[in-house]
Design a protein around this motif. Structure first.
Motif, PDB file in Angstrom:
ATOM      1  N   ALA A   1       0.842  -1.208   0.000  1.00 41.92           N
ATOM      2  CA  ALA A   1       0.000   0.000   0.000  1.00 41.92           C
ATOM      3  C   ALA A   1       0.870   1.247   0.000  1.00 41.92           C
ATOM      4  CB  ALA A   1      -0.921  -0.010   1.215  1.00 41.92           C
ATOM      5  N   SER A   2       1.961   1.231   0.746  1.00 43.44           N
ATOM      6  CA  SER A   2       2.805   2.431   0.789  1.00 43.44           C
ATOM      7  C   SER A   2       3.493   2.662  -0.556  1.00 43.44           C
ATOM      8  CB  SER A   2       3.811   2.354   1.937  1.00 43.44           C
ATOM      9  OG  SER A   2       4.666   1.283   1.727  1.00 43.44           O
ATOM     10  N   LEU A   3       3.860   1.559  -1.247  1.00 46.00           N
ATOM     11  CA  LEU A   3       4.479   1.737  -2.566  1.00 46.00           C
ATOM     12  C   LEU A   3       3.443   2.231  -3.579  1.00 46.00           C
ATOM     13  CD1 LEU A   3       7.081   1.570  -4.143  1.00 46.00           C
ATOM     14  CD2 LEU A   3       6.595  -0.800  -4.676  1.00 46.00           C
ATOM     15  N   ILE A   4       2.245   1.690  -3.512  1.00 41.30           N
ATOM     16  CA  ILE A   4       1.190   2.135  -4.442  1.00 41.30           C
ATOM     17  C   ILE A   4       0.885   3.617  -4.183  1.00 41.30           C
ATOM     18  CG2 ILE A   4      -1.263   1.858  -5.068  1.00 41.30           C
ATOM     19  CD1 ILE A   4      -0.940  -1.133  -4.548  1.00 41.30           C
ATOM     20  N   TYR A   5       0.848   3.994  -2.916  1.00 46.97           N
ATOM     21  CA  TYR A   5       0.602   5.409  -2.573  1.00 46.97           C
ATOM     22  C   TYR A   5       1.681   6.296  -3.214  1.00 46.97           C
ATOM     23  CZ  TYR A   5       0.084   9.619   0.261  1.00 46.97           C
ATOM     24  OH  TYR A   5      -0.084  10.917   0.660  1.00 46.97           O
ATOM     25  N   SER A   6       2.919   5.844  -3.115  1.00 48.03           N
ATOM     26  CA  SER A   6       4.025   6.633  -3.696  1.00 48.03           C
ATOM     27  C   SER A   6       3.921   6.683  -5.219  1.00 48.03           C
ATOM     28  CB  SER A   6       5.374   6.026  -3.307  1.00 48.03           C
ATOM     29  OG  SER A   6       5.468   5.904  -1.925  1.00 48.03           O
ATOM     30  N   LEU A   7       3.509   5.571  -5.818  1.00 48.15           N
ATOM     31  CA  LEU A   7       3.383   5.530  -7.285  1.00 48.15           C
ATOM     32  C   LEU A   7       2.268   6.463  -7.757  1.00 48.15           C
ATOM     33  CD1 LEU A   7       3.681   1.653  -7.745  1.00 48.15           C
ATOM     34  CD2 LEU A   7       5.235   3.316  -8.761  1.00 48.15           C
ATOM     35  N   ILE A   8       1.171   6.446  -7.040  1.00 49.82           N
ATOM     36  CA  ILE A   8       0.021   7.266  -7.450  1.00 49.82           C
ATOM     37  C   ILE A   8       0.318   8.748  -7.261  1.00 49.82           C
ATOM     38  CG2 ILE A   8      -2.360   7.861  -6.772  1.00 49.82           C
ATOM     39  CD1 ILE A   8      -2.844   4.894  -6.306  1.00 49.82           C
ATOM     40  N   ASN A   9       1.075   9.046  -6.203  1.00 45.73           N
ATOM     41  CA  ASN A   9       1.315  10.458  -5.863  1.00 45.73           C
ATOM     42  C   ASN A   9       2.642  11.010  -6.387  1.00 45.73           C
ATOM     43  OD1 ASN A   9      -1.067  11.278  -4.155  1.00 45.73           O
ATOM     44  ND2 ASN A   9      -0.460   9.351  -3.197  1.00 45.73           N
ATOM     45  N   PHE A  10       3.180  10.360  -7.404  1.00 47.58           N
ATOM     46  CA  PHE A  10       4.412  10.859  -8.072  1.00 47.58           C
ATOM     47  C   PHE A  10       5.532  11.167  -7.077  1.00 47.58           C
ATOM     48  CE2 PHE A  10       0.826  12.647 -10.646  1.00 47.58           C
ATOM     49  CZ  PHE A  10       0.953  11.801 -11.739  1.00 47.58           C
ATOM     50  N   ASP A  11       5.830  10.238  -6.173  1.00 45.92           N
ATOM     51  CA  ASP A  11       6.946  10.466  -5.252  1.00 45.92           C
ATOM     52  C   ASP A  11       8.236  10.086  -5.976  1.00 45.92           C
ATOM     53  OD1 ASP A  11       8.729  10.714  -3.245  1.00 45.92           O
ATOM     54  OD2 ASP A  11       7.797   9.271  -1.878  1.00 45.92           O
ATOM     55  N   PHE A  12       8.680  11.002  -6.860  1.00 40.96           N
ATOM     56  CA  PHE A  12       9.821  10.679  -7.723  1.00 40.96           C
ATOM     57  C   PHE A  12      11.149  10.620  -6.980  1.00 40.96           C
ATOM     58  CE2 PHE A  12       6.951  12.447 -11.107  1.00 40.96           C
ATOM     59  CZ  PHE A  12       6.683  11.213 -11.682  1.00 40.96           C
ATOM     60  N   GLN A  13      11.132  10.930  -5.671  1.00 40.87           N
ATOM     61  CA  GLN A  13      12.391  10.733  -4.953  1.00 40.87           C
ATOM     62  C   GLN A  13      12.699   9.231  -4.843  1.00 40.87           C
ATOM     63  OE1 GLN A  13      12.869  11.955  -0.838  1.00 40.87           O
ATOM     64  NE2 GLN A  13      15.069  11.565  -0.993  1.00 40.87           N
ATOM     65  N   LEU A  14      11.623   8.415  -4.899  1.00 38.87           N
ATOM     66  CA  LEU A  14      11.838   6.964  -4.887  1.00 38.87           C
ATOM     67  C   LEU A  14      12.322   6.530  -6.265  1.00 38.87           C
ATOM     68  CD1 LEU A  14       8.875   5.330  -2.920  1.00 38.87           C
ATOM     69  CD2 LEU A  14      11.114   6.018  -2.104  1.00 38.87           C
ATOM     70  N   GLN A  15      13.431   5.825  -6.266  1.00 41.15           N
ATOM     71  CA  GLN A  15      14.018   5.381  -7.538  1.00 41.15           C
ATOM     72  C   GLN A  15      13.018   4.542  -8.337  1.00 41.15           C
ATOM     73  OE1 GLN A  15      17.007   2.314  -7.180  1.00 41.15           O
ATOM     74  NE2 GLN A  15      18.257   3.226  -8.786  1.00 41.15           N
TER      75      GLN A  15
END
Lengths: 157, 699
Positions: free
Chosen positions: B55-69
């Motif tokens: 869920a935390s990875l999906i949240y980052s993917l949906i919200n364009f957390d581009f700091q994550l490689q």
């Protein structure tokens, strides 16, 4: 003798299915796109990952198809084009490995293992058929019935 | 913050999986159930923890957390929401996390079952599931961490690390690279999860098999417990393969649905062993035979599941599916080798306790024919496996040639390519034999069957199938192989219908109307008749495959606007071509084509080429007119850049290809029927139903 007749009949059937090989074009004549694709189908793009040359959409592959057309118009046979590409880019461009050296293993190993398994099965089936039945037939209980039986047995303990 | 949460959840799940292995082993050794119960609780916790990580990875993917490689690698601002969410399984690290989550989910469900009757198996089921989970979590944590973040040092160097290095500042790219264009398709929502679910679900029967081996239980309890699991695993794997074929047909632009690509074969191999296993467990249940063989089959299936994941994820083979490459290959290799050797050692230790209760007595008995069925599946597996690994073998053998110059002409070290021609010609006869067996085996009796009894049972469908053959000849079909294949299909189809008819007739004789009789026949023996429905699906699939493989037509031509090109009874006319950009970052070149059949206008098609700016890759999307009879499949190959007054098209006519997809539906329906749980009948009802079933089976 019977086997030999069967083998001969099988060879004839396979030969009939294979059909005649395409004759080379006359030198100077322009091959059609279908003729080029028929050859390209048996070649793999030297740079893309596992993509046959006739369906590869890259510009490099379009050039290689043009090269096939050029070779065909020079009078190369299909086999000649395959040999040319294998010499230029290595045997990995061929859709199937040429039957030489270690490559024989790809053609021989599966039929040999399958034949050995068939032989084993044939021999054992014949042996099993001669042997008397070792144990009585298993009772054919389905799960629900087995469960019910076990519950009843438990209740009696 | 969200990424940290995901990472810690992952870490704790990993530690718990290790703890579960140790606690279950200790509990089993010391016979202390509280340790096993504690291991079970630890495994149960894996599911919520990995759900949190996903869920935390999906949240980052949906919200364009581009700091994550990972987010930068697989998403971009132009991607729609559904693709950003499903990018969870679009890249290496995310797909491994998704695999682990599925594993944790299945383990959770298995742990929730009532274990009172199988308490001795529990610790070993925990160990196998937790060890598999721990292996995948270790890969994620130490090699493919999806929560790595970008940092920029004082010199401007950018790198990815989990924690902030001294002196470095967070680095957030403005946009990501976007998903591979091949994966930007609605199929992305469903195909990978189906395939992965099929893969992972096979771990459960394997875990029970190992538990049975370790505890020395030579009975078939493990098979009865996992029968439905195996069917579900097989269903999902089958669905994954069928959906993948459809995706390839729609997206890869080669005119077909199956290219014998190494990664396709990697997913296909566990299906082969799984199918053989589903057939041979019936023999163990009915006759107490093939116990060693069933163990071997489930061990092979598990190893092939891991091998398939390894092939997809390691990049060791060149494939159109090689979406991910990394250094995790050797870890997979070691894991597969260790698992295989340990499993075989256990099997050899228990060899004597797994001896058959009875012997085979008839060459034509159902069990003998099932054995042949299994060997045919193994033959196909061998061809597939050898074809997949041969390129690696041929390349690696160069070392021998270098060491021994006299053998250099044999061991050249040149990588070979093993293409569809090899697989089709090598497996074709085995498939035909399997199909034929599908028609004969259901009519043979258990234990003893003779040519005479078999002949008596099958002469009616056989005679009808000859009529079909005559019909094909009258219709003008002359290809011997096509005639033979279609005759086999007709024969098996008629045999299967005949089996339904016999059962219905038995019930109708007792006063039921035919529809009720059919419904009750299937409902009362779901496994058997579900299996027959699966066979019907396979026949439809086979007809579709024969149609496209033996009768596909193709041509290519360059057309000026208004010009036509013909193929068979169809012709196409080039109308126009337009170029435009889309909001999701594509440059689209879309042709308009009129399709005619024998001069009559049928429809308009729009083959196109999509060029993705971010990845600099192009996709060829076909224009498709689909009917039950055939598909007209048009590809836009090339065009004149500015005027577009001339364009090149590739045109295919694919006969019967839709039967593949409809056969797939029937196949899935049959599997659902076969795996649907039976209602618990009352004792009285059970007795009367048993009598009825006995009557139907005698009929």
């Amino acid at each position: 003798m019977k086997w030999a007749a069967w083998a001969a009949a099988l060879m004839l059937l396979l030969a009939a299915c294979a059909g005649p090989a395409n004759a080379p074009l006359a030198a100077g004549s322009t091959p059609s796109a279908d003729q080029v694709n028929a050859v390209a189908k048996h070649l793999y793009c030297p740079v893309c990952a596992n993509v046959p040359l006739d369906v590869c959409g890259t510009a490099a592959c379009a050039q290689w198809r043009a090269q096939i057309a050029d070779l065909l118009s020079q009078g190369y046979s299909e086999q000649g084009v395959y040999d040319y590409f294998a010499a230029q880019y290595g045997q990995s461009v061929l859709a199937v490995p040429p039957a030489r050296g270690l490559n024989w293993l790809i053609y021989l190993l599966p039929p040999l293992v399958i034949a050995a398994a068939a032989l084993w099965l044939g021999r054992n089936l014949a042996r099993w058929r001669k042997a008397p039945t070792a144990a009585p037939e298993r009772p054919q209980l389905d799960n629900a019935y087995a469960r019910q039986l076990e519950d009843e047995l438990k209740a009696r303990r | 913050m969200v990424a940290d949460l995901g990472f810690f959840a992952l870490l704790v799940a990993f530690l718990l999986a290790l703890y579960a292995c140790a606690a279950a082993a200790y509990g089993s050794w010391r016979r202390q159930h509280r340790w096993v119960a504690s291991a079970r609780a630890a495994v149960l916790l894996g599911f919520p923890l990995l759900t949190l990580a996903c869920a935390s990875l999906i949240y980052s993917l949906i919200n364009f957390d581009f700091q994550l490689q990972y987010v930068t690698q697989v998403t971009s601002r132009s991607m729609p929401l559904y693709l950003r969410a499903t990018a969870l399984w679009g890249g290496q690290a995310g797909s491994l996390l998704f695999w682990s989550w599925l594993m944790a989910t299945f383990t959770f469900v298995v742990m929730l079952r009532d274990w009172r009757r199988d308490r001795d198996l529990l610790p070993w089921v925990v160990i196998v599931c937790a060890a598999t989970l721990a292996f995948f979590l270790a890969l994620i944590l130490f090699f493919e961490n999806p929560f790595l973040r970008y940092w920029r040092g004082v010199t401007g160097t950018v790198w990815a690390a989990m924690w902030q290095p001294g002196g470095a500042l967070p680095y957030v790219p403005f946009d990501g690279n976007g998903l591979n264009p091949l994966l930007r398709h609605p199929g992305m929502i469903i195909h990978p999860p189906m395939l992965y679910t099929g893969f992972v679900a096979f771990v459960v029967p394997f875990a029970f098999a190992i538990a049975a081996l370790v505890t020395g239980r030579g009975d078939d309890r493990w098979i009865r417990v996992t029968r439905r699991w195996t069917l579900i695993a097989w269903l999902f794997l089958s669905l994954g393969l069928i959906l993948g074929s459809r995706w390839a047909y729609d997206v890869l632009g080669w005119g077909g649905y199956w290219g014998w690509d190494p990664v396709e074969i990697a997913a296909f191999m566990p299906w082969l062993t799984g199918t053989a296993f589903l057939h041979s467990v019936m023999i163990q249940e009915k006759r107490g035979m093939f116990k060693h063989w069933n163990m071997l089959l489930i061990i092979l299936t598990y190893c092939l599941v891991i091998f398939g994941t390894f092939l997809t994820r390691s990049g060791v083979l060149s494939s159109v599916h090689a979406f991910a490459q990394s250094a995790i290959g050797p870890m997979f290799f070691v894991f597969i080798a260790v698992t295989f050797i340990v499993s075989l050692a256990l099997l050899s230790k228990r060899w004597n306790t797994l001896k058959s209760e009875v012997q085979m007595t008839s060459l034509l008995s159902r069990e003998a024919l099932f054995l042949v069925n299994n060997l045919l599946f193994m033959g196909i597996l061998l061809i597939c496996f050898w074809g997949v690994v041969f390129p690696i073998v041929s390349e690696a053998s160069g070392g021998i040639g270098q060491a021994i110059p006299a053998l250099a002409h044999i061991f050249t070290g040149q990588r070979a390519t093993v293409g569809p021609i090899f697989y089709e010609s090598a497996t074709g006869p085995l498939w035909a034999a399997l199909l034929l067996l599908m028609g004969i085996a259901p009519l043979s009796a258990w234990r003893a069957s003779t040519a005479r009894t078999l002949g008596r049972a099958m002469w009616k469908p056989f005679a009808l199938s000859l009529l079909v053959l005559a019909g094909l000849l009258v219709a003008g079909m002359r290809q011997p192989l096509a005639l033979l294949s279609l005759w086999i299909c007709a024969f098996v189809f008629l045999v299967t219908l005949y089996e339904f008819w016999r059962g219905v007739r038995a019930r109708v004789a007792r006063g039921e109307n035919p529809l009720t009789a059919l419904g009750r026949l299937v409902a009362r023996n779901r496994r058997r008749y579900g299996g027959y429905v699966i066979h019907l699906g396979v026949i439809l699939l086979a007809v579709g495959i024969i149609g496209i493989e033996m009768f596909q037509q193709e041509t290519q031509g360059s057309l000026a606007v208004g010009e036509r090109m013909s193929l068979g009874s169809y012709s196409i006319e080039y109308v126009s071509l337009a170029e435009f950009e889309t909001p999701d970052g594509r440059l689209v070149d879309r042709a308009v084509i009129d399709v005619y059949r024998q001069g009559e206008w049928l429809t308009q098609l729009y083959p196109r080429r999509d060029f993705y700016y971010e990845s600099q890759q192009a996709m060829t999307i076909p224009g498709l007119r689909s009917t039950l009879e055939n598909d007209v499949y048009i590809l836009l190959v090339d065009w004149e850049p500015v005027s577009a007054s001339r364009a090149t098209f590739k045109m295919y006519v694919n006969p019967l290809v839709n039967w593949v997809w409809y056969g797939g539906f029937v196949f899935v329906f049959g599997t659902l029927v076969a795996s649907w749980p039976e209602a618990q009948p009352s004792a009285l009802g059970q007795r009367s139903r048993s009598r009825m079933r006995g009557h139907a089976e005698r009929a």
